[in-house]
Scaffold this motif. Structure first.
Motif, PDB file in Angstrom:
ATOM      1  N   TYR A 212       0.863  -1.199  -0.074  1.00 29.58           N
ATOM      2  CA  TYR A 212       0.232   0.149  -0.012  1.00 29.58           C
ATOM      3  C   TYR A 212       0.864   1.463  -0.145  1.00 29.58           C
ATOM      4  O   TYR A 212       1.660   1.512   0.983  1.00 29.58           O
ATOM      5  CB  TYR A 212      -0.899   0.047   1.147  1.00 29.58           C
ATOM      6  N   ASP A 213       0.643   2.194  -0.910  1.00 25.40           N
ATOM      7  CA  ASP A 213       1.199   3.219  -1.072  1.00 25.40           C
ATOM      8  C   ASP A 213       0.677   4.379   0.029  1.00 25.40           C
ATOM      9  O   ASP A 213      -0.172   4.903  -0.191  1.00 25.40           O
ATOM     10  CB  ASP A 213       1.320   3.979  -2.473  1.00 25.40           C
ATOM     11  N   ALA A 214       1.225   4.782   1.174  1.00 24.19           N
ATOM     12  CA  ALA A 214       0.912   5.550   2.039  1.00 24.19           C
ATOM     13  C   ALA A 214       1.834   6.717   2.227  1.00 24.19           C
ATOM     14  O   ALA A 214       2.251   7.389   3.370  1.00 24.19           O
ATOM     15  CB  ALA A 214       0.748   4.986   3.324  1.00 24.19           C
ATOM     16  N   THR A 215       2.194   7.265   1.045  1.00 19.15           N
ATOM     17  CA  THR A 215       3.172   8.384   0.940  1.00 19.15           C
ATOM     18  C   THR A 215       2.542   9.692   0.747  1.00 19.15           C
ATOM     19  O   THR A 215       3.379  10.953   0.437  1.00 19.15           O
ATOM     20  CB  THR A 215       4.320   8.181  -0.074  1.00 19.15           C
ATOM     21  N   HIS A 216       1.237   9.771   0.401  1.00 17.09           N
ATOM     22  CA  HIS A 216       0.509  11.114   0.057  1.00 17.09           C
ATOM     23  C   HIS A 216      -0.822  10.938   1.028  1.00 17.09           C
ATOM     24  O   HIS A 216      -1.186  10.117   1.148  1.00 17.09           O
ATOM     25  CB  HIS A 216       0.485  11.222  -1.565  1.00 17.09           C
ATOM     26  N   HIS A 217      -1.287  12.363   0.848  1.00 18.66           N
ATOM     27  CA  HIS A 217      -2.786  12.073   1.473  1.00 18.66           C
ATOM     28  C   HIS A 217      -3.775  11.609   0.563  1.00 18.66           C
ATOM     29  O   HIS A 217      -3.671  11.614  -0.523  1.00 18.66           O
ATOM     30  CB  HIS A 217      -3.068  13.805   1.699  1.00 18.66           C
ATOM     31  N   GLY A 218      -4.919  11.151   1.208  1.00 18.70           N
ATOM     32  CA  GLY A 218      -5.841  10.542   0.413  1.00 18.70           C
ATOM     33  C   GLY A 218      -6.947  11.610   0.152  1.00 18.70           C
ATOM     34  O   GLY A 218      -6.858  12.861   0.435  1.00 18.70           O
ATOM     35  N   ASP A 219      -8.007  11.282  -0.474  1.00 22.10           N
ATOM     36  CA  ASP A 219      -8.980  12.217  -1.101  1.00 22.10           C
ATOM     37  C   ASP A 219      -9.796  12.518   0.146  1.00 22.10           C
ATOM     38  O   ASP A 219     -10.037  11.737   1.049  1.00 22.10           O
ATOM     39  CB  ASP A 219      -9.828  11.424  -1.949  1.00 22.10           C
ATOM     40  N   VAL A 220     -10.426  13.810   0.159  1.00 21.19           N
ATOM     41  CA  VAL A 220     -11.334  14.306   1.192  1.00 21.19           C
ATOM     42  C   VAL A 220     -12.714  14.129   0.550  1.00 21.19           C
ATOM     43  O   VAL A 220     -12.811  14.281  -0.622  1.00 21.19           O
ATOM     44  CB  VAL A 220     -11.001  15.911   1.391  1.00 21.19           C
ATOM     45  N   CYS A 221     -13.603  13.941   1.503  1.00 25.58           N
ATOM     46  CA  CYS A 221     -14.966  14.148   1.035  1.00 25.58           C
ATOM     47  C   CYS A 221     -15.389  15.154   0.186  1.00 25.58           C
ATOM     48  O   CYS A 221     -15.172  16.197   0.590  1.00 25.58           O
ATOM     49  CB  CYS A 221     -15.969  13.804   2.213  1.00 25.58           C
ATOM     50  N   VAL A 222     -16.195  14.817  -0.946  1.00 23.77           N
ATOM     51  CA  VAL A 222     -16.629  15.898  -1.644  1.00 23.77           C
ATOM     52  C   VAL A 222     -17.559  16.771  -0.795  1.00 23.77           C
ATOM     53  O   VAL A 222     -18.205  16.261   0.012  1.00 23.77           O
ATOM     54  CB  VAL A 222     -17.639  15.229  -2.979  1.00 23.77           C
ATOM     55  N   GLN A 223     -17.545  18.111  -1.144  1.00 23.96           N
ATOM     56  CA  GLN A 223     -18.292  19.074  -0.152  1.00 23.96           C
ATOM     57  C   GLN A 223     -18.335  20.394  -0.870  1.00 23.96           C
ATOM     58  O   GLN A 223     -17.635  20.659  -1.982  1.00 23.96           O
ATOM     59  CB  GLN A 223     -17.435  19.295   1.032  1.00 23.96           C
ATOM     60  N   LYS A 224     -19.084  21.286  -0.300  1.00 26.69           N
ATOM     61  CA  LYS A 224     -19.471  22.594  -1.000  1.00 26.69           C
ATOM     62  C   LYS A 224     -18.488  23.312  -1.701  1.00 26.69           C
ATOM     63  O   LYS A 224     -18.570  23.922  -2.791  1.00 26.69           O
ATOM     64  CB  LYS A 224     -20.439  23.249  -0.178  1.00 26.69           C
ATOM     65  N   ARG A 225     -17.238  23.216  -0.989  1.00 26.23           N
ATOM     66  CA  ARG A 225     -16.150  24.136  -1.617  1.00 26.23           C
ATOM     67  C   ARG A 225     -15.650  23.685  -2.903  1.00 26.23           C
ATOM     68  O   ARG A 225     -14.517  24.452  -3.463  1.00 26.23           O
ATOM     69  CB  ARG A 225     -15.197  24.340  -0.382  1.00 26.23           C
ATOM     70  N   VAL A 226     -15.858  22.621  -3.039  1.00 29.87           N
ATOM     71  CA  VAL A 226     -15.502  21.835  -4.492  1.00 29.87           C
ATOM     72  C   VAL A 226     -15.927  22.947  -5.641  1.00 29.87           C
ATOM     73  O   VAL A 226     -14.982  23.332  -6.639  1.00 29.87           O
ATOM     74  CB  VAL A 226     -15.764  20.558  -4.616  1.00 29.87           C
ATOM     75  N   TRP A 227     -17.034  23.031  -5.458  1.00 30.06           N
ATOM     76  CA  TRP A 227     -17.831  24.257  -6.470  1.00 30.06           C
ATOM     77  C   TRP A 227     -18.007  25.531  -6.112  1.00 30.06           C
ATOM     78  O   TRP A 227     -18.155  26.400  -6.605  1.00 30.06           O
ATOM     79  CB  TRP A 227     -18.905  23.564  -6.992  1.00 30.06           C
ATOM     80  N   TYR A 228     -18.330  25.601  -4.592  1.00 27.63           N
ATOM     81  CA  TYR A 228     -18.954  27.041  -4.022  1.00 27.63           C
ATOM     82  C   TYR A 228     -17.893  27.311  -2.844  1.00 27.63           C
ATOM     83  O   TYR A 228     -18.268  27.174  -1.730  1.00 27.63           O
ATOM     84  CB  TYR A 228     -20.475  26.761  -3.624  1.00 27.63           C
ATOM     85  N   ALA A 229     -16.824  27.932  -3.436  1.00 27.87           N
ATOM     86  CA  ALA A 229     -16.110  28.486  -2.247  1.00 27.87           C
ATOM     87  C   ALA A 229     -16.513  29.485  -1.256  1.00 27.87           C
ATOM     88  O   ALA A 229     -16.311  29.603  -0.253  1.00 27.87           O
ATOM     89  CB  ALA A 229     -14.640  28.951  -2.711  1.00 27.87           C
ATOM     90  N   HIS A 230     -17.445  30.262  -1.987  1.00 31.05           N
ATOM     91  CA  HIS A 230     -17.950  31.480  -1.147  1.00 31.05           C
ATOM     92  C   HIS A 230     -17.017  32.314  -0.578  1.00 31.05           C
ATOM     93  O   HIS A 230     -17.316  32.638   0.641  1.00 31.05           O
ATOM     94  CB  HIS A 230     -19.212  31.007  -0.558  1.00 31.05           C
ATOM     95  N   LEU A 231     -15.884  32.454  -0.899  1.00 27.16           N
ATOM     96  CA  LEU A 231     -15.015  33.176  -0.405  1.00 27.16           C
ATOM     97  C   LEU A 231     -15.073  34.698  -0.249  1.00 27.16           C
ATOM     98  O   LEU A 231     -14.375  35.557   0.561  1.00 27.16           O
ATOM     99  CB  LEU A 231     -13.409  33.132  -0.979  1.00 27.16           C
TER     100      LEU A 231
END
Length: 445
Positions: free
Chosen positions: A48-67
């Protein structure tokens, strides 16, 4: 950094030797289809390659950062700016930081916040290197949030005999996996501490009210989110949330559960934006619910008998509704012995936000240098003290040890954490000061 290979019960795994500690990133602990409960990982093929972070759950900021919203912009700059995140629904993974030398070390499992609809296990403030160097195995988990974590529907009940709380169940599944596997990473399976902040702390509060969690962990640390919840913030029954989610489905154009289960995620989030713009009950339908499985009764009843473990609870001087945060923490301590702290260090930088919600996080993880703020040597000294308390609490359930200011369990007093380490003492936080902070300081909440 150099590679390191461990042989574990799940199979061989490649991590990184960082000198004073080792880390394994993005380790898959479970799998789950959309709107299905998770299945723990037992084995993997190959190394198992555990040398990088895994994916984060899809959430609103993917499309709607609202910054353009001050609150969103503030916290983005504070904890996420300059980082790269990858999102998917295949997000049930965790990061492990451990001392370099093999041994049997206490374990701290961190559950991130984010209002139950956002967040990740590797925001810039919550790295585990400093704690690992101090003799702790640190684990941070990703879990499903928002629609993917708290959707409910009678079809789920028909399939599983229960409904709702997919994200809370992910946390339970992660803790079960950690209990079974963390010894492979030098962790003590009989000495696990759960720690969380904001929605992560509230999640821990719910887990501490579940008989299913008995024996999974020995200590709990809840930062800015614990205690006797006010009635307006208590979980609803899962059945009462069905109408809300049917509204989301109809808005998205789904004619059946199966169609919604297969729908493009962007279309779902478009519908959520529409629903949130016209409804005022979004928060109460997108958080943990009384599901009869993890949360079996109204929380007011369950709070009378939490798990008999060691508790640490903290809040900041300008927390979200700081007066209320203080009140519920101290109420909890009246019937459940707890170590309380009151973080009273205004963040440097000139924005007059005081000790804003989450401002204690960097001190607890020793990540002050990762911030844009001009923290100084006094801040670093306080951070060392806070980390030493955390490590000692993880080891023994008691944060005290020689060389640290005395911290007592108390119903009315809290450890007053200030900028002068020599002045850290037990005190009774002033309600008027907390109210004044709420009204005069610019907390982005």
């Amino acid at each position: 950094m150099e590679s390191i290979i461990l042989n574990t019960k799940c199979g061989a795994i490649q991590g990184l030797d960082c000198g004073g500690y080792v880390k394994f990133l993005g380790v898959r602990y479970a799998t789950a289809e959309r709107f299905a409960y998770a299945t723990p990982v037992k084995k993997w093929e190959g190394t198992y390659d555990a040398t990088h972070h895994g994916d984060v759950c899809v959430q609103k900021r993917v499309w709607y950062a609202h910054l353009e919203i001050p609150e969103r912009h503030f916290y983005h700059k504070e904890f996420r700016e300059g980082q790269e995140f990858h999102y998917s629904e295949d997000c049930l993974n965790l990061n492990i930081y451990a001392p370099k030398e093999p041994g049997c070390y206490p374990v701290v499992v961190f559950i991130h916040g984010g209002g139950f609809d956002s967040g990740s296990n590797y925001d810039s403030a919550i790295e585990g290197a400093a704690l690992a160097k101090k003799g702790v195995v640190y684990v941070s988990i990703n879990y499903r949030v928002g629609v993917f974590g708290y959707f409910s529907h009678e079809a789920i009940e028909q399939t599983y005999g229960r409904d709702g709380n997919l994200g809370l169940d992910d946390q339970f599944t992660a803790l079960t996996w950690i209990k079974e596997n963390i010894s492979d990473y030098y962790g003590d399976t009989d000495n696990i501490t759960v720690m969380g902040q904001s929605a992560g702390a509230i999640s821990i509060q719910f887990l501490c009210l579940s008989e299913k969690c008995k024996g999974l962990f020995s200590h709990a640390i809840m930062m800015s989110g614990a205690g006797l919840f006010p009635s307006f913030a208590q979980p609803k029954s899962v059945e009462s949330t069905h109408e809300y989610w049917l509204d989301v489905m109809n808005t998205a154009g789904a004619t059946s559960f199966e169609e919604f289960q297969q729908m493009d995620a962007k279309k779902i989030f478009d519908a959520l934006e529409d629903v949130k713009a016209r409804r005022k009950d979004n928060t109460y339908n997108t958080m943990p619910v009384i599901d009869g499985y993890h949360i079996t009764k109204p929380v007011g009843e369950l709070m009378e008998h939490p798990l008999p473990i060691d508790y640490m609870i903290g809040y900041t001087n300008n927390d979200m509704f700081a007066f209320l945060m203080s009140k519920i923490a101290h109420k909890y301590a009246k019937h459940t012995p707890s170590y309380l702290y009151y973080f009273d260090i205004d963040a440097p930088g000139g924005d007059n936000n005081g000790a804003f919600h989450s401002s204690d996080i960097r001190y607890v993880f020793g990540t002050l240098k990762n911030s844009h703020r001009p923290y100084d040597d006094k801040d670093e000294a306080v951070s060392e003290i806070m980390m030493d308390y955390i490590v000692q609490f993880a080891k023994t359930g008691n944060p005290n040890k020689p060389g640290l200011p005395r911290w007592e369990q108390s119903k009315s007093k809290a450890l007053h954490i200030v900028h002068e380490p020599s002045q850290i003492t037990m005190t009774r936080p002033g309600s008027l000061k907390l109210l004044h902070n709420m009204l005069t300081k610019g907390d982005p909440k």
